[in-house]
Design a protein around this motif. Structure first.
Motif, mmCIF file in Angstrom:
data_model
loop_
_atom_site.group_PDB
_atom_site.id
_atom_site.type_symbol
_atom_site.label_atom_id
_atom_site.label_comp_id
_atom_site.label_asym_id
_atom_site.label_seq_id
_atom_site.Cartn_x
_atom_site.Cartn_y
_atom_site.Cartn_z
ATOM 1 N N ARG A 165 -24.438 75.557 -26.381
ATOM 2 C CA ARG A 165 -23.652 74.809 -27.383
ATOM 3 C C ARG A 165 -23.314 73.421 -26.871
ATOM 4 O O ARG A 165 -23.387 72.437 -27.609
ATOM 5 C CB ARG A 165 -22.373 75.570 -27.740
ATOM 6 C CG ARG A 165 -22.556 76.520 -28.893
ATOM 7 C CD ARG A 165 -21.235 76.973 -29.484
ATOM 8 N NE ARG A 165 -20.377 77.658 -28.549
ATOM 9 C CZ ARG A 165 -20.362 78.977 -28.359
ATOM 10 N NH1 ARG A 165 -21.150 79.752 -29.055
ATOM 11 N NH2 ARG A 165 -19.540 79.505 -27.485
ATOM 12 N N ASP A 166 -22.966 73.337 -25.598
ATOM 13 C CA ASP A 166 -22.651 72.035 -25.014
ATOM 14 C C ASP A 166 -23.879 71.124 -25.006
ATOM 15 O O ASP A 166 -23.789 69.936 -25.318
ATOM 16 C CB ASP A 166 -22.106 72.219 -23.592
ATOM 17 C CG ASP A 166 -21.536 70.941 -23.025
ATOM 18 O OD1 ASP A 166 -20.744 70.270 -23.724
ATOM 19 O OD2 ASP A 166 -21.901 70.601 -21.880
ATOM 20 N N ARG A 183 -24.375 69.874 -28.548
ATOM 21 C CA ARG A 183 -23.381 68.835 -28.862
ATOM 22 C C ARG A 183 -23.771 67.490 -28.237
ATOM 23 O O ARG A 183 -23.674 66.453 -28.881
ATOM 24 C CB ARG A 183 -22.012 69.239 -28.335
ATOM 25 C CG ARG A 183 -21.351 70.319 -29.125
ATOM 26 C CD ARG A 183 -19.961 70.612 -28.536
ATOM 27 N NE ARG A 183 -19.327 71.645 -29.280
ATOM 28 C CZ ARG A 183 -19.008 72.847 -28.777
ATOM 29 N NH1 ARG A 183 -19.258 73.126 -27.507
ATOM 30 N NH2 ARG A 183 -18.440 73.748 -29.535
ATOM 31 N N GLU A 242 -17.632 70.390 -36.980
ATOM 32 C CA GLU A 242 -18.762 70.932 -36.226
ATOM 33 C C GLU A 242 -18.776 72.458 -36.228
ATOM 34 O O GLU A 242 -17.741 73.096 -36.107
ATOM 35 C CB GLU A 242 -18.673 70.446 -34.780
ATOM 36 C CG GLU A 242 -19.703 71.062 -33.864
ATOM 37 C CD GLU A 242 -19.481 70.663 -32.432
ATOM 38 O OE1 GLU A 242 -20.003 69.613 -32.034
ATOM 39 O OE2 GLU A 242 -18.771 71.395 -31.727
ATOM 40 N N TRP A 257 -22.649 69.689 -39.364
ATOM 41 C CA TRP A 257 -21.627 68.651 -39.246
ATOM 42 C C TRP A 257 -21.454 67.963 -40.594
ATOM 43 O O TRP A 257 -22.413 67.816 -41.348
ATOM 44 C CB TRP A 257 -22.042 67.570 -38.240
ATOM 45 C CG TRP A 257 -22.088 67.998 -36.828
ATOM 46 C CD1 TRP A 257 -21.093 67.870 -35.898
ATOM 47 C CD2 TRP A 257 -23.191 68.586 -36.124
ATOM 48 N NE1 TRP A 257 -21.513 68.362 -34.689
ATOM 49 C CE2 TRP A 257 -22.803 68.812 -34.801
ATOM 50 C CE3 TRP A 257 -24.481 68.970 -36.517
ATOM 51 C CZ2 TRP A 257 -23.634 69.376 -33.847
ATOM 52 C CZ3 TRP A 257 -25.313 69.538 -35.572
ATOM 53 C CH2 TRP A 257 -24.886 69.737 -34.251
#
Length: 170
Positions: A15-16, A19, A95, A108
């Protein structure tokens, strides 16, 4: 580390990575590194404007194409958009990133300020993106943008970039 904990940590790291990838895309567009932004996409990726949310008569995607296939075509489309739009500032909210192994879906809301020539305008919509991790690297596989509106801002930041507040408001 237990197997369950390793899976959970892997999901958090994925997920990071997604992002950071989306942030690099937005910042790259705003910094006018349009062709280089295409490097964030897989060679066989798709950039697509979803026409069902675009008001009638509004070009759906950069260069007027609704579906752009392949990194080289995406890069060319971004370069074309940069030539027409002298300024952009992308803002993302709401998000939601879901990871499933080597695939992820991110959603988003978009609010964007833009300038084309001497005309400032706003646009807003929704991104729904598919990401894939190949050989340990995350990239865009399929980016979808559905615009809710694109509207001119008559005075705008193009004509009045900085406005002095009245003395009584300061």
């Amino acid at each position: 580390m237990t197997a369950d904990l390793a899976v959970r940590v892997g999901r958090i790291e994925a997920r990071d990575a997604v992002r950071r990838l989306k942030a690099a895309y937005m910042q790259g567009l705003d910094d006018r590194r349009r062709g280089a932004v295409a490097d964030l996409f897989w060679e066989d990726a798709v950039w697509e404007a979803l026409p069902d949310r675009v008001p009638e008569g509004v070009p759906a995607a950069p260069g007027g194409a609704g579906r752009i296939v392949g990194r080289a075509a995406i890069a060319a489309s971004f370069e074309d958009a940069a030539a027409r739009m002298g300024f952009t500032a992308h803002f993302l909210t709401n998000e939601d990133v879901t990871v499933d192994g080597d695939r992820a879906v991110g959603r988003w809301k978009l609010l964007q300020t833009c300038t084309a020539g001497d005309t400032a305008f706003w646009q807003a919509g929704v991104y729904v993106d598919d990401f894939e991790c190949r050989d340990g690297e995350w990239r865009f596989a399929h980016l979808r943008l559905a615009l809710d509106f694109r509207t001119p801002y008559p005075d705008g930041w193009a004509a009045t970039r900085m406005w002095d507040l009245p003395e009584r408001v300061r």
